[in-house]
Design a protein around this motif. Structure first.
Motif, PDB file in Angstrom:
ATOM      1  N   MET A  63       0.707  -1.320  -0.036  1.00  0.00           N
ATOM      2  CA  MET A  63      -0.032   0.204   0.076  1.00  0.00           C
ATOM      3  C   MET A  63       0.680   1.230   0.131  1.00  0.00           C
ATOM      4  O   MET A  63       0.548   2.378  -0.461  1.00  0.00           O
ATOM      5  CB  MET A  63      -0.901  -0.073   1.341  1.00  0.00           C
ATOM      6  N   GLU A  64       1.880   1.340   0.757  1.00  0.00           N
ATOM      7  CA  GLU A  64       2.815   2.216   0.769  1.00  0.00           C
ATOM      8  C   GLU A  64       3.514   2.581  -0.727  1.00  0.00           C
ATOM      9  O   GLU A  64       3.844   3.668  -1.202  1.00  0.00           O
ATOM     10  CB  GLU A  64       3.994   2.274   1.853  1.00  0.00           C
ATOM     11  N   VAL A  65       3.772   1.268  -1.353  1.00  0.00           N
ATOM     12  CA  VAL A  65       4.266   1.647  -2.697  1.00  0.00           C
ATOM     13  C   VAL A  65       3.448   2.222  -3.305  1.00  0.00           C
ATOM     14  O   VAL A  65       3.730   3.253  -4.214  1.00  0.00           O
ATOM     15  CB  VAL A  65       4.633   0.110  -3.267  1.00  0.00           C
ATOM     16  N   LEU A  66       2.055   1.832  -3.595  1.00  0.00           N
ATOM     17  CA  LEU A  66       1.003   2.343  -4.248  1.00  0.00           C
ATOM     18  C   LEU A  66       0.761   3.957  -3.927  1.00  0.00           C
ATOM     19  O   LEU A  66       0.767   4.683  -5.042  1.00  0.00           O
ATOM     20  CB  LEU A  66      -0.386   1.671  -4.033  1.00  0.00           C
ATOM     21  N   ARG A  67       0.853   4.311  -2.693  1.00  0.00           N
ATOM     22  CA  ARG A  67       0.570   5.629  -2.374  1.00  0.00           C
ATOM     23  C   ARG A  67       1.690   6.614  -2.909  1.00  0.00           C
ATOM     24  O   ARG A  67       1.797   7.880  -3.118  1.00  0.00           O
ATOM     25  CB  ARG A  67       0.561   5.639  -0.958  1.00  0.00           C
ATOM     26  N   SER A  68       3.000   6.013  -2.896  1.00  0.00           N
ATOM     27  CA  SER A  68       4.387   6.876  -3.470  1.00  0.00           C
ATOM     28  C   SER A  68       4.258   7.045  -4.825  1.00  0.00           C
ATOM     29  O   SER A  68       4.883   7.900  -5.502  1.00  0.00           O
ATOM     30  CB  SER A  68       5.373   5.916  -2.953  1.00  0.00           C
ATOM     31  N   GLU A 180       6.525  11.116 -15.061  1.00  0.00           N
ATOM     32  CA  GLU A 180       7.174  10.393 -13.854  1.00  0.00           C
ATOM     33  C   GLU A 180       7.939  11.539 -12.953  1.00  0.00           C
ATOM     34  O   GLU A 180       8.422  10.884 -11.923  1.00  0.00           O
ATOM     35  CB  GLU A 180       8.299   9.589 -14.728  1.00  0.00           C
ATOM     36  N   ASN A 181       8.089  12.576 -13.406  1.00  0.00           N
ATOM     37  CA  ASN A 181       8.882  13.550 -12.550  1.00  0.00           C
ATOM     38  C   ASN A 181       7.861  14.150 -11.384  1.00  0.00           C
ATOM     39  O   ASN A 181       8.508  14.801 -10.327  1.00  0.00           O
ATOM     40  CB  ASN A 181       9.412  14.870 -13.182  1.00  0.00           C
ATOM     41  N   PHE A 182       6.900  13.543 -11.232  1.00  0.00           N
ATOM     42  CA  PHE A 182       5.809  13.933 -10.209  1.00  0.00           C
ATOM     43  C   PHE A 182       5.971  12.927  -9.256  1.00  0.00           C
ATOM     44  O   PHE A 182       5.680  11.905  -9.406  1.00  0.00           O
ATOM     45  CB  PHE A 182       4.436  14.234 -10.895  1.00  0.00           C
ATOM     46  N   GLN A 183       5.666  13.493  -7.832  1.00  0.00           N
ATOM     47  CA  GLN A 183       5.790  12.398  -6.742  1.00  0.00           C
ATOM     48  C   GLN A 183       4.830  13.072  -5.743  1.00  0.00           C
ATOM     49  O   GLN A 183       4.778  14.211  -5.251  1.00  0.00           O
ATOM     50  CB  GLN A 183       7.254  12.572  -6.277  1.00  0.00           C
ATOM     51  N   ARG A 184       4.090  11.954  -4.987  1.00  0.00           N
ATOM     52  CA  ARG A 184       3.170  12.142  -3.946  1.00  0.00           C
ATOM     53  C   ARG A 184       4.119  12.552  -2.960  1.00  0.00           C
ATOM     54  O   ARG A 184       5.069  11.847  -2.722  1.00  0.00           O
ATOM     55  CB  ARG A 184       2.205  11.174  -3.922  1.00  0.00           C
ATOM     56  N   THR A 185       3.970  13.516  -1.808  1.00  0.00           N
ATOM     57  CA  THR A 185       4.738  13.559  -0.745  1.00  0.00           C
ATOM     58  C   THR A 185       4.208  13.726   0.572  1.00  0.00           C
ATOM     59  O   THR A 185       4.788  13.556   1.593  1.00  0.00           O
ATOM     60  CB  THR A 185       5.585  15.006  -0.858  1.00  0.00           C
ATOM     61  N   VAL A 196      12.079  20.941  -7.027  1.00  0.00           N
ATOM     62  CA  VAL A 196      12.560  21.128  -5.722  1.00  0.00           C
ATOM     63  C   VAL A 196      13.811  21.754  -5.493  1.00  0.00           C
ATOM     64  O   VAL A 196      15.027  21.393  -6.220  1.00  0.00           O
ATOM     65  CB  VAL A 196      12.659  19.944  -5.088  1.00  0.00           C
ATOM     66  N   THR A 197      13.885  22.938  -4.686  1.00  0.00           N
ATOM     67  CA  THR A 197      15.306  23.501  -4.392  1.00  0.00           C
ATOM     68  C   THR A 197      15.944  23.137  -3.121  1.00  0.00           C
ATOM     69  O   THR A 197      17.265  23.406  -3.072  1.00  0.00           O
ATOM     70  CB  THR A 197      15.185  25.115  -4.461  1.00  0.00           C
ATOM     71  N   LYS A 198      15.166  22.615  -2.166  1.00  0.00           N
ATOM     72  CA  LYS A 198      15.926  22.075  -0.908  1.00  0.00           C
ATOM     73  C   LYS A 198      14.882  21.055  -0.336  1.00  0.00           C
ATOM     74  O   LYS A 198      13.746  21.058  -0.349  1.00  0.00           O
ATOM     75  CB  LYS A 198      15.781  23.340   0.021  1.00  0.00           C
ATOM     76  N   ALA A 199      15.665  20.196   0.229  1.00  0.00           N
ATOM     77  CA  ALA A 199      15.076  19.042   1.046  1.00  0.00           C
ATOM     78  C   ALA A 199      15.106  18.812   2.341  1.00  0.00           C
ATOM     79  O   ALA A 199      16.364  18.802   2.655  1.00  0.00           O
ATOM     80  CB  ALA A 199      14.856  17.771   0.216  1.00  0.00           C
ATOM     81  N   ILE A 220      10.921   7.371  -0.668  1.00  0.00           N
ATOM     82  CA  ILE A 220      10.446   7.238  -1.996  1.00  0.00           C
ATOM     83  C   ILE A 220      10.899   8.616  -2.488  1.00  0.00           C
ATOM     84  O   ILE A 220      11.720   8.629  -3.477  1.00  0.00           O
ATOM     85  CB  ILE A 220       9.245   7.265  -2.073  1.00  0.00           C
ATOM     86  N   VAL A 221      10.623   9.682  -1.828  1.00  0.00           N
ATOM     87  CA  VAL A 221      10.987  11.117  -2.285  1.00  0.00           C
ATOM     88  C   VAL A 221      12.790  11.400  -2.282  1.00  0.00           C
ATOM     89  O   VAL A 221      13.219  11.783  -3.263  1.00  0.00           O
ATOM     90  CB  VAL A 221      10.509  12.336  -1.233  1.00  0.00           C
ATOM     91  N   SER A 222      13.357  10.990  -1.315  1.00  0.00           N
ATOM     92  CA  SER A 222      14.732  10.908  -1.185  1.00  0.00           C
ATOM     93  C   SER A 222      15.382  10.159  -2.477  1.00  0.00           C
ATOM     94  O   SER A 222      16.551  10.491  -2.849  1.00  0.00           O
ATOM     95  CB  SER A 222      15.261  10.247   0.079  1.00  0.00           C
ATOM     96  N   GLU A 223      14.890   8.937  -2.477  1.00  0.00           N
ATOM     97  CA  GLU A 223      15.481   8.141  -3.837  1.00  0.00           C
ATOM     98  C   GLU A 223      15.270   8.591  -5.003  1.00  0.00           C
ATOM     99  O   GLU A 223      16.279   8.601  -5.751  1.00  0.00           O
ATOM    100  CB  GLU A 223      14.550   6.649  -3.765  1.00  0.00           C
ATOM    101  N   LYS A 224      13.946   9.255  -5.302  1.00  0.00           N
ATOM    102  CA  LYS A 224      14.013   9.985  -6.687  1.00  0.00           C
ATOM    103  C   LYS A 224      14.606  11.180  -6.956  1.00  0.00           C
ATOM    104  O   LYS A 224      15.072  11.318  -7.994  1.00  0.00           O
ATOM    105  CB  LYS A 224      12.308  10.123  -6.592  1.00  0.00           C
ATOM    106  N   LEU A 225      14.814  11.840  -5.761  1.00  0.00           N
ATOM    107  CA  LEU A 225      15.642  13.055  -5.895  1.00  0.00           C
ATOM    108  C   LEU A 225      17.045  12.492  -6.234  1.00  0.00           C
ATOM    109  O   LEU A 225      17.624  13.272  -6.797  1.00  0.00           O
ATOM    110  CB  LEU A 225      15.420  14.042  -4.441  1.00  0.00           C
ATOM    111  N   GLU A 226      17.781  11.775  -5.563  1.00  0.00           N
ATOM    112  CA  GLU A 226      18.969  11.171  -5.851  1.00  0.00           C
ATOM    113  C   GLU A 226      19.030  10.832  -7.278  1.00  0.00           C
ATOM    114  O   GLU A 226      20.011  11.169  -8.010  1.00  0.00           O
ATOM    115  CB  GLU A 226      19.446  10.112  -4.821  1.00  0.00           C
ATOM    116  N   VAL A 227      18.072  10.234  -7.881  1.00  0.00           N
ATOM    117  CA  VAL A 227      18.187   9.627  -9.325  1.00  0.00           C
ATOM    118  C   VAL A 227      18.213  10.798 -10.147  1.00  0.00           C
ATOM    119  O   VAL A 227      18.911  11.019 -10.892  1.00  0.00           O
ATOM    120  CB  VAL A 227      17.281   8.590  -9.650  1.00  0.00           C
ATOM    121  N   LEU A 228      17.256  11.677  -9.878  1.00  0.00           N
ATOM    122  CA  LEU A 228      17.268  12.880 -10.720  1.00  0.00           C
ATOM    123  C   LEU A 228      18.370  13.892 -10.646  1.00  0.00           C
ATOM    124  O   LEU A 228      18.898  14.263 -11.834  1.00  0.00           O
ATOM    125  CB  LEU A 228      16.157  13.762 -10.158  1.00  0.00           C
TER     126      LEU A 228
END
Length: 231
Positions: A63-68, A180-185, A196-199, A220-228
């Motif tokens: 469920m957390e995967v789906l929400r992310s 794919e550049n959009f993410q639920r936070t 995003v300029t600061k996390a 999830i957000v941290s992982e995707k920001l690192e990839v980006l």
């Protein structure tokens, strides 16, 4: 071919689904893993059309995967627990299989997946604009101009570089229209990761505006920001 992913921490359960998928002519198994984060990272660089997703897993549950996910593929949930069924349908899940999965029930589930709809959805996501209805008129908003989207009762506020749009829609439905550049936070927010300029541990900064970051989506957000950042 329909590209298939299997995410389940039980090895035997994965083997059963792998065997079933091998019997379907137009199925191509591209990933089988017990690690949800491996799946999320895989989808950053690879297409997946349909996933068989377990609910009860360590680190991140189904469920957390789906929400992310902003643009999730078609999903068939697999689990030994039936109490998640109601919530799962809020995320557009195709079907819900109880373990141990029988071949007859597996076939019934995949028959609900329309290959034509998958192809149509993939083409739609490749668009560079979000198409909405605003004040009775069609409006195309370039993805790159969207900063973030906020849930507001039965409406959504879409914040762009030039203005804010208020539309009658849900976060779940609009995720199918975003890139794919959009993410639920947060339960009420979707952000454009490229803006995003600061996390921090509790919020993300976009154009001097603080968007909340809940613990559910932090990894999830941290992982995707690192990839980006590596692109």
């Amino acid at each position: 071919m329909i590209k298939i992913g299997i995410i389940d921490d039980e090895i035997l359960a994965r083997k059963v689904l792998e065997d079933y998928c091998s019997k379907i002519d137009n199925f191509e198994l591209v990933l089988s893993t017990g690690n949800p984060l491996e799946f999320i990272n895989f989808t950053q660089q690879n297409d997946v059309d349909l996933i068989f997703l377990d609910i009860e897993m360590p680190e991140l549950n189904g469920m957390e995967v789906l929400r992310s996910m902003v643009n999730p593929p078609k999903v068939i949930l697999t689990t030994a627990y039936s109490e998640y069924a109601l919530e799962s349908y809020d995320y557009g899940v195709v079907d819900y299989l109880l373990k141990p999965v029988k071949i007859e029930r597996f076939l019934k589930a995949i028959n609900k997946v329309s290959a034509s709809k998958i192809v149509e959805a993939k083409k739609h996501i490749k668009n560079e604009e979000l198409q909405i209805k605003h004040d009775g008129m069609s409006v195309n908003i370039p993805f790159k101009s969207i900063q973030y989207i906020q849930s507001f009762g039965n409406y959504l506020k879409i914040f762009t570089d030039s203005r804010m749009y208020l539309i009658s829609e849900t976060l779940i439905n609009i995720t199918t229209l975003l890139s794919e550049n959009f993410q639920r936070t947060h339960k009420s927010y979707i952000i454009n990761l490229e803006r995003v300029t600061k996390a921090t541990r509790t919020y993300l900064l976009i154009e001097h505006k603080k968007v909340p970051l809940s613990i559910t989506y932090k990894v999830i957000v941290s992982e995707k920001l690192e990839v980006l950042a590596k692109l």
